[in-house]
Design a protein around this motif. Structure first.
Motif, PDB file in Angstrom:
ATOM      1  N   ALA A 120       0.835  -1.226  -0.037  1.00 44.06           N
ATOM      2  CA  ALA A 120       0.009   0.066  -0.042  1.00 44.06           C
ATOM      3  C   ALA A 120       1.059   1.108  -0.159  1.00 44.06           C
ATOM      4  N   PHE A 121       2.087   1.331   0.532  1.00 41.37           N
ATOM      5  CA  PHE A 121       2.978   2.363   0.682  1.00 41.37           C
ATOM      6  C   PHE A 121       4.063   2.633  -0.200  1.00 41.37           C
ATOM      7  N   PHE A 122       4.661   1.289  -0.542  1.00 38.98           N
ATOM      8  CA  PHE A 122       5.685   1.189  -1.647  1.00 38.98           C
ATOM      9  C   PHE A 122       5.725   0.522  -2.850  1.00 38.98           C
ATOM     10  N   GLY A 123       4.215   0.204  -3.184  1.00 36.02           N
ATOM     11  CA  GLY A 123       3.993  -0.592  -4.451  1.00 36.02           C
ATOM     12  C   GLY A 123       4.452  -1.943  -4.275  1.00 36.02           C
ATOM     13  N   GLU A 124       4.697  -2.362  -5.444  1.00 38.79           N
ATOM     14  CA  GLU A 124       4.980  -3.817  -5.711  1.00 38.79           C
ATOM     15  C   GLU A 124       6.378  -4.221  -4.942  1.00 38.79           C
ATOM     16  N   ALA A 125       7.234  -3.183  -4.968  1.00 37.65           N
ATOM     17  CA  ALA A 125       8.519  -3.303  -4.084  1.00 37.65           C
ATOM     18  C   ALA A 125       8.323  -3.688  -2.500  1.00 37.65           C
ATOM     19  N   GLY A 126       6.986  -3.154  -2.318  1.00 32.72           N
ATOM     20  CA  GLY A 126       6.642  -3.835  -0.718  1.00 32.72           C
ATOM     21  C   GLY A 126       6.716  -5.250  -0.517  1.00 32.72           C
ATOM     22  N   PHE A 127       6.697  -6.275  -1.513  1.00 31.14           N
ATOM     23  CA  PHE A 127       6.591  -7.555  -1.197  1.00 31.14           C
ATOM     24  C   PHE A 127       7.911  -7.803  -0.836  1.00 31.14           C
ATOM     25  N   LYS A 128       8.949  -7.280  -1.727  1.00 27.36           N
ATOM     26  CA  LYS A 128      10.318  -7.664  -1.562  1.00 27.36           C
ATOM     27  C   LYS A 128      10.789  -7.114  -0.168  1.00 27.36           C
ATOM     28  N   ILE A 129      10.550  -5.694   0.344  1.00 29.32           N
ATOM     29  CA  ILE A 129      10.726  -5.293   1.713  1.00 29.32           C
ATOM     30  C   ILE A 129      10.464  -6.394   2.920  1.00 29.32           C
ATOM     31  N   THR A 130       9.036  -6.809   2.682  1.00 24.77           N
ATOM     32  CA  THR A 130       8.604  -7.761   3.615  1.00 24.77           C
ATOM     33  C   THR A 130       9.271  -9.182   3.629  1.00 24.77           C
ATOM     34  N   SER A 131       9.633  -9.462   2.323  1.00 22.84           N
ATOM     35  CA  SER A 131      10.567 -10.917   2.411  1.00 22.84           C
ATOM     36  C   SER A 131      11.828 -10.681   3.248  1.00 22.84           C
ATOM     37  N   VAL A 132      12.437  -9.354   2.760  1.00 24.04           N
ATOM     38  CA  VAL A 132      13.745  -9.347   3.602  1.00 24.04           C
ATOM     39  C   VAL A 132      13.625  -9.203   5.019  1.00 24.04           C
TER      40      VAL A 132
END
Length: 288
Positions: A120-132
């Protein structure tokens, strides 16, 4: 290593809380009203506490490192309350972010709420941030587990309950070679036998909660036995109210866990009870 991993974990959680600081709110729906009986409400609280206790757990493991801590009487309580305060602030922040940005309705059927928040805040890159974030969190947990668990076996080996090989320490690294290897094998087998993270938690929390109930109960026994000894100087405010509350809440968690996952609890209880004859067999070996 543990300090670095913990620091990275704190930074990534704060990163996920950025929508709050940026004033980004998508949904502000309130929690839906649910009317249920007192028994149902108590069971619901108990079920929610299973994962909450898993989140805030770990404070009890600081005692395993007591022999390595300078001024343990001061620094162990400081570490416990300091660590729990940090966790409390971080998890309250991120849960407020969940509610403000996603809303209760959008969280209901989402298995990965953190990913939805990041998206919701970072777009599709948010999933990568969560995975890390998840990877760093798991890595930090595993690293700490390999630090404190083998030390219990070391203490048991010192008491001649476990074989002396559990006391084997590498002269150069000071690592418990056999203990760490044995613990790794147990973790590996557990992961292979478990299909999901939820299943691992369901098996662990009943044993963990039961163990803490017995540990809390020993306070009453130890305080009676240590009267008029050199260890009689430990004071505890609101004794015995706090230990009794601790035990009662954990009993609610155990009962709630059993009501939702009876098969997992029975299997966990079987493993737990199997330790009783094993303990006495080891004591018999010590006596002979």
């Amino acid at each position: 290593v543990q300090n670095v991993l913990s620091g990275l974990k704190i930074l990534t959680i704060l990163l996920l809380c950025m929508p709050l600081f940026a004033g980004s709110t998508v949904h502000t729906s309130s929690a839906p009203a649910v009317h249920q009986s007192f028994t149902g409400a108590l069971q619901a609280i108990g079920i929610s506490l299973i994962y909450i206790f898993f989140t805030y757990g770990g404070y009890q493991n600081t005692i395993n490192l007591g022999a390595d801590i300078k001024e343990p009487r001061k620094n162990i309580p400081l570490g416990i309350f300091g660590g729990m305060s940090i966790v409390l602030v971080l998890y309250l922040l991120i849960n407020v972010a969940y509610c403000q940005v996603l809303g209760f309705e959008n969280m209901r059927d989402k298995p990965l709420i953190a990913s939805e928040l990041a998206k919701a805040f970072f777009g599709e890159a948010g999933f990568k941030i969560t995975s890390v974030t998840v990877f760093i969190s798991v890595l930090g947990f595993i690293n700490s587990a390999f630090m404190y668990n083998p030390r219990m076996w070391y203490a048991m080996a010192e008491d001649n309950i476990l074989p002396p090989i559990f006391k084997k320490v590498n002269d150069k690294t000071q690592a418990q070679e056999f203990g760490v290897t044995c613990f790794f094998l147990i973790v590996a087998v557990t992961l292979l036998l478990s299909d999901t993270f939820e299943q691992v938690v369901n098996y662990i929390m009943f044993i963990d909660s039961s163990s803490l109930i017995f540990a809390g109960a020993t306070i009453f026994i130890l305080r009676r036995r240590m009267k008029n000894t050199e260890y009689d100087g430990f004071k505890m405010k609101l004794f015995p109210v706090i230990p009794v509350m601790f035990i009662v809440v954990l009993l609610v968690v155990c009962i709630s866990d059993f009501s939702t996952n009876p098969i997992a609890v029975i299997a966990s209880l079987g493993v737990f009870i199997a330790g009783w004859p094993l303990y006495h067999l080891l004591k018999l070996r010590k006596a002979t």
